[in-house]
Design a protein around this motif. Structure first.
Motif, PDB file in Angstrom:
ATOM      1  N   ALA A  97       0.719  -1.218  -0.166  1.00  0.00           N
ATOM      2  CA  ALA A  97       0.154  -0.008   0.111  1.00  0.00           C
ATOM      3  C   ALA A  97       0.932   1.335   0.117  1.00  0.00           C
ATOM      4  O   ALA A  97       0.635   2.179  -0.734  1.00  0.00           O
ATOM      5  CB  ALA A  97      -0.935  -0.155   1.272  1.00  0.00           C
ATOM      6  N   LEU A  98       1.976   1.208   0.797  1.00  0.00           N
ATOM      7  CA  LEU A  98       2.805   2.368   0.947  1.00  0.00           C
ATOM      8  C   LEU A  98       3.462   2.596  -0.458  1.00  0.00           C
ATOM      9  O   LEU A  98       3.824   3.747  -0.952  1.00  0.00           O
ATOM     10  CB  LEU A  98       3.831   2.047   1.866  1.00  0.00           C
ATOM     11  N   SER A  99       3.993   1.475  -1.164  1.00  0.00           N
ATOM     12  CA  SER A  99       4.858   1.812  -2.334  1.00  0.00           C
ATOM     13  C   SER A  99       3.812   2.261  -3.499  1.00  0.00           C
ATOM     14  O   SER A  99       4.046   3.156  -4.198  1.00  0.00           O
ATOM     15  CB  SER A  99       5.058   0.366  -2.864  1.00  0.00           C
ATOM     16  N   ALA A 100       2.560   1.916  -3.377  1.00  0.00           N
ATOM     17  CA  ALA A 100       1.491   2.443  -4.538  1.00  0.00           C
ATOM     18  C   ALA A 100       1.259   3.953  -4.364  1.00  0.00           C
ATOM     19  O   ALA A 100       1.292   4.740  -5.288  1.00  0.00           O
ATOM     20  CB  ALA A 100       0.307   1.921  -4.311  1.00  0.00           C
ATOM     21  N   PHE A 101       1.434   4.351  -2.889  1.00  0.00           N
ATOM     22  CA  PHE A 101       1.188   5.708  -2.818  1.00  0.00           C
ATOM     23  C   PHE A 101       2.353   6.645  -3.312  1.00  0.00           C
ATOM     24  O   PHE A 101       2.400   7.549  -4.114  1.00  0.00           O
ATOM     25  CB  PHE A 101       1.027   6.038  -1.281  1.00  0.00           C
ATOM     26  N   PHE A 102       3.557   5.884  -2.996  1.00  0.00           N
ATOM     27  CA  PHE A 102       4.822   6.991  -3.465  1.00  0.00           C
ATOM     28  C   PHE A 102       5.102   6.805  -4.817  1.00  0.00           C
ATOM     29  O   PHE A 102       5.405   7.635  -5.606  1.00  0.00           O
ATOM     30  CB  PHE A 102       5.973   6.016  -2.752  1.00  0.00           C
TER      31      PHE A 102
ATOM     32  N   VAL B  32      -6.723   8.769  -1.632  1.00  0.00           N
ATOM     33  CA  VAL B  32      -7.258   7.661  -1.240  1.00  0.00           C
ATOM     34  C   VAL B  32      -6.099   6.694  -1.069  1.00  0.00           C
ATOM     35  O   VAL B  32      -6.276   5.720  -0.145  1.00  0.00           O
ATOM     36  CB  VAL B  32      -8.213   7.070  -2.436  1.00  0.00           C
ATOM     37  N   LEU B  33      -5.203   6.592  -1.772  1.00  0.00           N
ATOM     38  CA  LEU B  33      -4.048   5.659  -1.570  1.00  0.00           C
ATOM     39  C   LEU B  33      -3.418   6.130  -0.308  1.00  0.00           C
ATOM     40  O   LEU B  33      -2.853   4.998   0.515  1.00  0.00           O
ATOM     41  CB  LEU B  33      -2.999   5.902  -2.882  1.00  0.00           C
ATOM     42  N   ALA B  34      -3.335   7.043   0.107  1.00  0.00           N
ATOM     43  CA  ALA B  34      -2.417   7.548   1.369  1.00  0.00           C
ATOM     44  C   ALA B  34      -3.365   6.964   2.362  1.00  0.00           C
ATOM     45  O   ALA B  34      -2.826   6.473   3.402  1.00  0.00           O
ATOM     46  CB  ALA B  34      -2.429   8.978   1.221  1.00  0.00           C
ATOM     47  N   ALA B  35      -4.689   7.187   2.267  1.00  0.00           N
ATOM     48  CA  ALA B  35      -5.661   6.516   3.391  1.00  0.00           C
ATOM     49  C   ALA B  35      -5.420   5.037   3.404  1.00  0.00           C
ATOM     50  O   ALA B  35      -5.547   4.553   4.697  1.00  0.00           O
ATOM     51  CB  ALA B  35      -6.962   6.939   3.104  1.00  0.00           C
ATOM     52  N   ALA B  36      -5.250   4.336   2.205  1.00  0.00           N
ATOM     53  CA  ALA B  36      -5.105   2.967   2.282  1.00  0.00           C
ATOM     54  C   ALA B  36      -3.779   2.809   3.086  1.00  0.00           C
ATOM     55  O   ALA B  36      -3.723   1.683   3.869  1.00  0.00           O
ATOM     56  CB  ALA B  36      -5.161   2.512   0.796  1.00  0.00           C
ATOM     57  N   ALA B  37      -2.724   3.394   2.589  1.00  0.00           N
ATOM     58  CA  ALA B  37      -1.344   3.125   3.416  1.00  0.00           C
ATOM     59  C   ALA B  37      -1.424   3.244   4.797  1.00  0.00           C
ATOM     60  O   ALA B  37      -1.021   2.574   5.655  1.00  0.00           O
ATOM     61  CB  ALA B  37      -0.424   4.009   2.809  1.00  0.00           C
ATOM     62  N   VAL B  38      -1.979   4.425   5.247  1.00  0.00           N
ATOM     63  CA  VAL B  38      -2.027   4.683   6.916  1.00  0.00           C
ATOM     64  C   VAL B  38      -3.007   3.682   7.337  1.00  0.00           C
ATOM     65  O   VAL B  38      -2.398   3.383   8.365  1.00  0.00           O
ATOM     66  CB  VAL B  38      -2.780   6.038   7.221  1.00  0.00           C
ATOM     67  N   ALA B  39      -4.105   3.108   6.616  1.00  0.00           N
ATOM     68  CA  ALA B  39      -4.928   2.155   7.471  1.00  0.00           C
ATOM     69  C   ALA B  39      -4.277   0.991   7.434  1.00  0.00           C
ATOM     70  O   ALA B  39      -4.160   0.134   8.359  1.00  0.00           O
ATOM     71  CB  ALA B  39      -6.206   1.976   6.564  1.00  0.00           C
TER      72      ALA B  39
END
Length: 249
Positions: free
Chosen positions: A113-118, A236-243
């Motif tokens: 999830a983090l990799s997708a956000f970055f 949305v991606l950031a929210a997924a990474a944080v979750a």
């Protein structure tokens, strides 16, 4: 909705599930993804995680079928290649999840999830379609993650949003891939014997809310600028990474 369907749901959980379904569907209509990221945790309050994922996949798969003309008209040809690979690799992903220690699985999901956000934050690439290797790896990883985490988005979203292509093309391509992923997830659940009629009926009962919320999001999609749309995708991606990280901790 019958009494059998709401066993295990409190009145508050039903209200939250309805609101979450509408909100998640709106985001899906606006961005082309994010439905599962936002909705599964809410459904999991009253269902097991597997049941929540299967109910969501039923809704997402049927919604994608209703948009098939839009997908065929607007999507990039690469979406077909990625979808075929998702079909082939979802079940192995589910088997991999079953064989992975839970702590390690949570760590891997959070890192994805983090990799997708970055990846989305990186400067946009040109409009040219990536090579066969990149496209193939995107499809394989998306399929494995569909089975492993009900999360095909991390490799697919950067593949399309990270390129300088029309947002209609990006959205339609993602909708097509995620629709195939959802239907493959349902088929995998049926193959493994974990798909119950109660879950099928629940997905069908919530489907009208999904259609309405997605329609509202699609209206907004036509009115926001390309820059704002990409910002929403990043949020949305950031929210997924944080979750994912909070769940890990």
């Amino acid at each position: 909705m019958s009494t059998d369907l709401i066993v295990g749901f409190s009145a508050l959980q039903i209200v939250v599930a309805v609101a979450a379904t509408l909100g998640a569907a709106f985001i899906r209509g606006l961005t082309g993804f994010g439905f599962g990221i936002l909705l599964v945790p809410i459904l999991a309050l009253a269902l097991t995680p597997v049941e929540a994922v299967l109910a969501l996949n039923i809704m997402a798969g049927l919604l994608a079928l209703s948009e098939i003309r839009y997908v065929l008209r607007e999507a990039e040809r690469s979406a077909l290649t990625i979808s075929v690979l998702v079909l082939l690799t979802t079940l192995p992903g589910l088997m991999l999840l079953d064989a992975t220690p839970p702590a390690l699985a949570r760590l891997l999901i959070a890192l994805v999830a983090l990799s997708a956000f970055f990846a989305v934050l990186l400067p946009r690439r040109g409009a040219a379609q990536p090579g066969h290797l990149t496209t193939g790896m995107t499809g394989v990883v998306a399929g494995v993650l569909t089975g492993f985490a009900a999360m095909p988005g991390p490799p697919v979203v950067p593949y399309y949003v990270g390129r300088d292509i029309p947002r209609r093309t990006a959205k339609a391509s993602m909708v097509g891939v995620f629709g195939v992923a959802a239907m493959t997830g349902v088929a995998s659940g049926a193959t493994l014997g974990v798909l119950e009629w109660r879950i099928v009926l629940l997905g069908l009962a919530l489907l009208p809310l999904v259609v309405f919320g997605n329609w509202l999001g699609s209206l907004a999609f036509g009115k926001v600028s390309d820059k704002l749309w990409r910002i929403v995708v990043g949020v949305v991606l950031a929210a997924a990474a944080v979750a994912a990280l909070l769940k890990l901790l």
